[in-house]
Structures are given as C-alpha cells and as structure tokens.
Design a protein around this motif. Sequence first.
Motif, PDB file in Angstrom:
ATOM      1  N   PHE A  56     123.737  24.896 -11.699  1.00 53.07           N
ATOM      2  CA  PHE A  56     122.316  25.107 -11.425  1.00 53.07           C
ATOM      3  C   PHE A  56     121.518  25.106 -12.719  1.00 53.07           C
ATOM      4  O   PHE A  56     120.435  24.520 -12.795  1.00 53.07           O
ATOM      5  N   ALA A  57     122.058  25.751 -13.743  1.00 58.88           N
ATOM      6  CA  ALA A  57     121.384  25.773 -15.041  1.00 58.88           C
ATOM      7  C   ALA A  57     121.296  24.374 -15.630  1.00 58.88           C
ATOM      8  O   ALA A  57     120.269  23.995 -16.211  1.00 58.88           O
ATOM      9  N   ALA A  58     122.376  23.603 -15.482  1.00 61.05           N
ATOM     10  CA  ALA A  58     122.371  22.236 -16.006  1.00 61.05           C
ATOM     11  C   ALA A  58     121.376  21.356 -15.264  1.00 61.05           C
ATOM     12  O   ALA A  58     120.734  20.475 -15.856  1.00 61.05           O
ATOM     13  N   ALA A  59     121.222  21.593 -13.953  1.00 61.98           N
ATOM     14  CA  ALA A  59     120.276  20.794 -13.165  1.00 61.98           C
ATOM     15  C   ALA A  59     118.835  21.090 -13.564  1.00 61.98           C
ATOM     16  O   ALA A  59     117.986  20.193 -13.614  1.00 61.98           O
ATOM     17  N   LEU A  60     118.552  22.365 -13.868  1.00 63.90           N
ATOM     18  CA  LEU A  60     117.198  22.740 -14.289  1.00 63.90           C
ATOM     19  C   LEU A  60     117.059  22.563 -15.797  1.00 63.90           C
ATOM     20  O   LEU A  60     116.795  23.502 -16.545  1.00 63.90           O
ATOM     21  N   ASP A  61     117.245  21.343 -16.250  1.00 59.72           N
ATOM     22  CA  ASP A  61     117.201  21.032 -17.686  1.00 59.72           C
ATOM     23  C   ASP A  61     115.760  20.779 -18.126  1.00 59.72           C
ATOM     24  O   ASP A  61     115.354  19.647 -18.391  1.00 59.72           O
ATOM     25  N   MET A  62     114.986  21.848 -18.165  1.00 65.19           N
ATOM     26  CA  MET A  62     113.590  21.764 -18.594  1.00 65.19           C
ATOM     27  C   MET A  62     113.185  23.117 -19.156  1.00 65.19           C
ATOM     28  O   MET A  62     113.889  24.111 -18.978  1.00 65.19           O
ATOM     29  N   THR A  63     112.063  23.124 -19.842  1.00 60.81           N
ATOM     30  CA  THR A  63     111.625  24.362 -20.491  1.00 60.81           C
ATOM     31  C   THR A  63     110.358  24.901 -19.835  1.00 60.81           C
ATOM     32  O   THR A  63     109.632  24.189 -19.145  1.00 60.81           O
ATOM     33  N   THR A  64     110.141  26.176 -20.073  1.00 65.32           N
ATOM     34  CA  THR A  64     108.928  26.843 -19.610  1.00 65.32           C
ATOM     35  C   THR A  64     108.504  27.860 -20.659  1.00 65.32           C
ATOM     36  O   THR A  64     109.319  28.267 -21.496  1.00 65.32           O
ATOM     37  N   THR A  65     107.248  28.237 -20.641  1.00 62.47           N
ATOM     38  CA  THR A  65     106.718  29.198 -21.607  1.00 62.47           C
ATOM     39  C   THR A  65     106.813  30.609 -21.038  1.00 62.47           C
ATOM     40  O   THR A  65     106.362  30.868 -19.920  1.00 62.47           O
ATOM     41  N   VAL A  66     107.418  31.498 -21.814  1.00 60.43           N
ATOM     42  CA  VAL A  66     107.563  32.889 -21.387  1.00 60.43           C
ATOM     43  C   VAL A  66     107.143  33.807 -22.522  1.00 60.43           C
ATOM     44  O   VAL A  66     107.029  33.383 -23.689  1.00 60.43           O
ATOM     45  N   ASP A  67     106.898  35.052 -22.181  1.00 56.76           N
ATOM     46  CA  ASP A  67     106.559  36.034 -23.217  1.00 56.76           C
ATOM     47  C   ASP A  67     107.732  36.205 -24.174  1.00 56.76           C
ATOM     48  O   ASP A  67     108.900  36.226 -23.760  1.00 56.76           O
ATOM     49  N   ASN A  68     107.397  36.345 -25.447  1.00 55.65           N
ATOM     50  CA  ASN A  68     108.421  36.523 -26.469  1.00 55.65           C
ATOM     51  C   ASN A  68     108.839  37.997 -26.509  1.00 55.65           C
ATOM     52  O   ASN A  68     108.033  38.865 -26.828  1.00 55.65           O
ATOM     53  N   PRO A  69     110.092  38.301 -26.172  1.00 53.63           N
ATOM     54  CA  PRO A  69     110.522  39.704 -26.185  1.00 53.63           C
ATOM     55  C   PRO A  69     110.503  40.333 -27.577  1.00 53.63           C
ATOM     56  O   PRO A  69     110.504  41.558 -27.699  1.00 53.63           O
ATOM     57  N   ALA A  70     110.473  39.494 -28.608  1.00 52.18           N
ATOM     58  CA  ALA A  70     110.451  40.018 -29.985  1.00 52.18           C
ATOM     59  C   ALA A  70     109.050  40.442 -30.411  1.00 52.18           C
ATOM     60  O   ALA A  70     108.886  41.134 -31.426  1.00 52.18           O
ATOM     61  N   TYR A  71     108.045  40.023 -29.616  1.00 50.30           N
ATOM     62  CA  TYR A  71     106.662  40.384 -29.940  1.00 50.30           C
ATOM     63  C   TYR A  71     106.321  41.697 -29.239  1.00 50.30           C
ATOM     64  O   TYR A  71     106.407  41.794 -28.013  1.00 50.30           O
TER      65      TYR A  71
END
Length: 238
Positions: free
Chosen positions: A49-64
């Motif tokens: 499933f992870a390999a099929a969803l081979d795309m990126t999205t913008t999320v909040d940075n947990p380091a910020y």
Amino acid sequence: MAGPRTPLLRPHRYFRRHDGSPPLAHAVAVVAVVTVAVAGGIAVFLGEFAAALDMTTTVDNPAYPGDAFCENSAFEDTPTGCSEPKTVEREVGALVTEELSWVPAAALVAVPLFWLFEAGVLHAASALAGGDGPFRDTLAISGWAMAPALVRLAAVGGFLVYQLRTVALSGSVDGAIDALQAAIAGVQTVSLAAALVVGVWGGIIRAYGISEARDHPVREAALVVAVLTVLGLLYELV
C-alpha cells in the motif's frame, strides 16, 4: 498402517487414531503458523500500500514548536526548533504505514485470543448438545480448524497485492486514494468466497473432531458446527 498425520484431508481417521484426544502441542504449532502468517500478511499489505501511494503531501513539521512559541515575544531566547520550516514534504504511503504500524503486532495477540474464544464457543455449544470431554481436546480441534484460514489469507492477500501493483493512480492524493478504493473494492467478494470454502473445510474438521472427542454422533456434531459456521458467516456480512 499409520494414520494421517493431520486432520486436514481425513479428519475422521486422524481423530479416531488419537481416540478423540489429538496432541495439543501440534494444534498450538498450527495456531502459531497461522498467527505469524496473518501478521506477516498484514505487514506485506501495508508495504504494498505504501509503495502504491508513491507521492508526497505537505504536513506540519513535528520539529517546529509552533507559532505560539516561536512568535511569542515573551520568550527571551528563541525556543529550539524555531529555525525549522513549518511544513515538510512526506511520502503519503509512509504516513499511512506509520499510522497502521501497530496492526501486525496486534495480530500476534488477536489470533491466539480468537482461537481461545472460538474454542470456548465450540465447547459451550457442544456441552449444550450433550457433549462430554475436556476443554483441552476442543482447543486442539479448534487449533487444527484454523489451518484452512491460510487459504483465505493467500486468496485475499494475492488479490490485494495484484490490485495495488496494477492500479493507475492520478497525480492528486485524493484522486489516488479514490483509485485505490476502487481497485480493492472487490476484496469483499473474494474474502467471502474464500470464507465459505474455509468455513466448510474447517467445519468438517470441527465436526469430526468433536464427534470423537465429545462423544457426539457425527450428524449431531455436524449440526452443532453448521449452526456456528452459519452464524460466523452471517456476522461477516453485517
């Protein structure tokens, strides 16, 4: 002439050979194999499933730390991490896998618990029908009856992997998720068809098992098991 080593093909001969008291250790080994197979199958599915969803999205940075800390003049020193970007790009598949990473481990507990529950229900139903015999034997019978579940696991897992590897995804995350949902929509039909086969196969094992172990006539044992099997299949349809 030695009898069959498992009850998978000739359950009546197997249980009769053991006088209705099959070795519990063998059944425990079967449950262990099924448990590992289920956990492994879930892990493989998540990877596919992870390999099929081979795309990126913008999320909040947990380091910020957040604007409430980084843009607050009350702090004399800027908190650590405020130099980090507010958002980062993450792989969608990796995010999903992280959220569901607990499921394979949970299966390692859930499958044995299901074995105990199923054995308890079978033992109680047999007792209501006048059966007599130790719970240990019912545990062994139920353990062996779980072996056909590997067929269902292979059928459903194979279908899902094939669909995930052949589906065409659009560029957007929402479009990709819709495409994946459409691709695996037929899994319920495959699962129910496999459940019917597994239910009948496992039911035959249980019927001959409790007939020998719990002193039931074969027809009476078959009726007890048939009622439980039908109820289980109806539960899946709900």
